[in-house]
Design a protein around this motif. Sequence first.
Motif, short mmCIF file in Angstrom:
data_model
loop_
_atom_site.label_atom_id
_atom_site.label_comp_id
_atom_site.label_asym_id
_atom_site.label_seq_id
_atom_site.Cartn_x
_atom_site.Cartn_y
_atom_site.Cartn_z
N MET A 1 0.83 -1.20 0.00
CA MET A 1 0.00 0.00 0.00
C MET A 1 0.86 1.25 0.00
SD MET A 1 -3.20 -0.90 2.51
CE MET A 1 -3.73 0.80 2.40
N GLN A 2 1.90 1.26 0.83
CA GLN A 2 2.79 2.41 0.88
C GLN A 2 3.43 2.64 -0.49
OE1 GLN A 2 6.04 2.36 3.78
NE2 GLN A 2 7.27 3.46 2.28
N ALA A 3 3.88 1.54 -1.12
CA ALA A 3 4.55 1.67 -2.41
C ALA A 3 3.60 2.25 -3.46
CB ALA A 3 5.06 0.31 -2.86
N ALA A 4 2.39 1.72 -3.56
CA ALA A 4 1.44 2.20 -4.56
C ALA A 4 1.07 3.66 -4.31
CB ALA A 4 0.19 1.32 -4.56
N ARG A 5 0.86 4.00 -3.04
CA ARG A 5 0.50 5.39 -2.72
C ARG A 5 1.64 6.35 -3.04
NH1 ARG A 5 0.70 6.32 3.21
NH2 ARG A 5 2.88 6.63 2.59
N ASP A 6 2.87 6.00 -2.65
CA ASP A 6 3.98 6.91 -2.87
C ASP A 6 4.27 7.09 -4.35
OD1 ASP A 6 4.13 7.17 -0.16
OD2 ASP A 6 6.02 6.09 0.10
N TRP B 1 -2.99 2.83 -7.33
CA TRP B 1 -3.13 3.13 -5.90
C TRP B 1 -4.59 2.94 -5.45
CZ3 TRP B 1 -2.78 3.24 -1.10
CH2 TRP B 1 -3.39 4.19 -0.28
N LEU B 2 -5.53 3.41 -6.25
CA LEU B 2 -6.94 3.27 -5.86
C LEU B 2 -7.36 1.80 -5.77
CD1 LEU B 2 -8.95 6.12 -7.62
CD2 LEU B 2 -8.56 5.76 -5.19
N ALA B 3 -6.71 0.93 -6.53
CA ALA B 3 -7.03 -0.50 -6.45
C ALA B 3 -6.73 -1.05 -5.06
CB ALA B 3 -6.24 -1.27 -7.50
N GLN B 4 -5.84 -0.38 -4.31
CA GLN B 4 -5.50 -0.83 -2.96
C GLN B 4 -6.02 0.13 -1.88
OE1 GLN B 4 -1.70 -2.64 -2.24
NE2 GLN B 4 -1.06 -2.28 -4.34
N HIS B 5 -6.64 1.20 -2.31
CA HIS B 5 -7.12 2.22 -1.37
C HIS B 5 -8.19 1.61 -0.45
CE1 HIS B 5 -8.67 6.01 0.14
NE2 HIS B 5 -7.78 6.69 -0.58
N PRO B 6 -8.03 1.72 0.88
CA PRO B 6 -8.98 1.06 1.78
C PRO B 6 -10.31 1.77 1.96
CG PRO B 6 -7.29 2.19 3.03
CD PRO B 6 -6.90 2.33 1.59
N ASP B 7 -10.43 3.02 1.47
CA ASP B 7 -11.66 3.77 1.67
C ASP B 7 -11.94 4.58 0.41
OD1 ASP B 7 -13.80 5.29 2.44
OD2 ASP B 7 -12.81 6.29 4.13
N ARG B 8 -12.76 4.02 -0.48
CA ARG B 8 -12.98 4.67 -1.77
C ARG B 8 -14.28 5.48 -1.83
NH1 ARG B 8 -11.29 -0.29 -5.60
NH2 ARG B 8 -11.26 -1.42 -3.64
N ARG B 9 -14.75 5.93 -0.68
CA ARG B 9 -15.89 6.86 -0.69
C ARG B 9 -15.46 8.15 -1.38
NH1 ARG B 9 -17.12 7.74 5.33
NH2 ARG B 9 -14.83 7.63 5.31
N PRO B 10 -16.35 8.81 -2.10
CA PRO B 10 -15.95 10.00 -2.87
C PRO B 10 -15.27 11.08 -2.03
CG PRO B 10 -18.13 9.27 -3.54
CD PRO B 10 -17.76 8.44 -2.35
N ASP B 11 -15.74 11.27 -0.79
CA ASP B 11 -15.19 12.35 0.03
C ASP B 11 -14.01 11.91 0.89
OD1 ASP B 11 -16.97 14.23 -0.95
OD2 ASP B 11 -18.50 13.74 0.55
N ALA B 12 -13.55 10.68 0.75
CA ALA B 12 -12.39 10.22 1.50
C ALA B 12 -11.12 10.83 0.91
CB ALA B 12 -12.30 8.70 1.46
N PRO B 13 -10.09 11.07 1.73
CA PRO B 13 -8.84 11.61 1.19
C PRO B 13 -8.25 10.67 0.14
CG PRO B 13 -8.86 11.73 3.59
CD PRO B 13 -10.04 10.90 3.20
N LEU B 14 -7.74 11.23 -0.93
CA LEU B 14 -7.12 10.40 -1.96
C LEU B 14 -5.85 9.74 -1.44
CD1 LEU B 14 -6.92 9.34 -4.84
CD2 LEU B 14 -5.86 11.52 -5.50
#
Length: 310
Positions: free
Chosen positions: A144-149, A208-221
């Motif tokens: 997750m860290q790798a995909a996000r960074d 990154w979004l494929a691993q994002h734990p909270d994909r609600r529209p208003d959640a932080p990217l």
Amino acid sequence: MEGEVALADYLAHLAQQRRASPNTVEAYRGDLSLFLGFVARHTGEAPDLAALSALRPADIRGFLAERAAAGDGNATRARRLASLRGFLRHLARRHGGGTEALAGLRGPRARAPVPRALSPDEAREVARDIGAVHDPARAEQPAMQAARDVALFTLLYGCGLRIGEALALDVKDAPLPGGTAALRVTGKGGKTRLVPVLPAVRQAIAAWLAQHPDRRPDAPLFLGARGGRLDPAIAQRSLRHWRRLAGLPEHATPHALRHSFATHLLGGGADLRAIQELLGHASLSTTQRYTRVDAAALLETWRKAHPRAG
């Protein structure tokens, strides 16, 4: 009215009416608190409106001289004088009185530093490889860290964003493959601009979004380890950790990727006005700093290649 009350009123005016950024308000708060302290030491009491209205140019020169002796450079003293100008003019408009203390005052000239950009290869290396090594000091899942960074730093270089602008994005703002042509960014002073998004950026965001734990529209990217919005200091530490492993220069910072975006566009023949719009600069003079970077690169090439340069 006491000086501290007048200062609080001015800072509220900056934030609410002038829509100054929180960093600007804090900088002015520090500058003006130092000045009120200077006046109090030299008069023996906390200044009120009458005392501030009675200031002379010599008082402000004395303050700037004291700050120079304390180690302030030209740029810092120029900003402190700008803070004082705004404060005293605000008091004159709001409460009457003159601005005689500002008569004839000129701040020290501070030439803006040349932005330090990375080479195209270095910038691409950051965006492509930063996720390759996990920082053991961080309590995050390596994948997750790798995909996000990778997504974050690809976005910074590919779109020329400030780190704060990128971290303010929500999931609904994510530029994905097949989405809208441009990303809407909110910059300094709440001003918005549209920035084109490269396919490589869209792909990194999608991964990154494929691993994002909270994909609600208003959640932080971009999320931190605890599920909240990623702290800029954590992003800076990620890059600091990577640049030491990769042997990149010390000026390889998140903001250097924004500088690199502009410098590489200019070197590729982009119009200066277009770069100004993409970066969200209010003044063209700010963007013109990048012409000095390009000129410096040309001079360095000449020094290395010309037989008489030595």
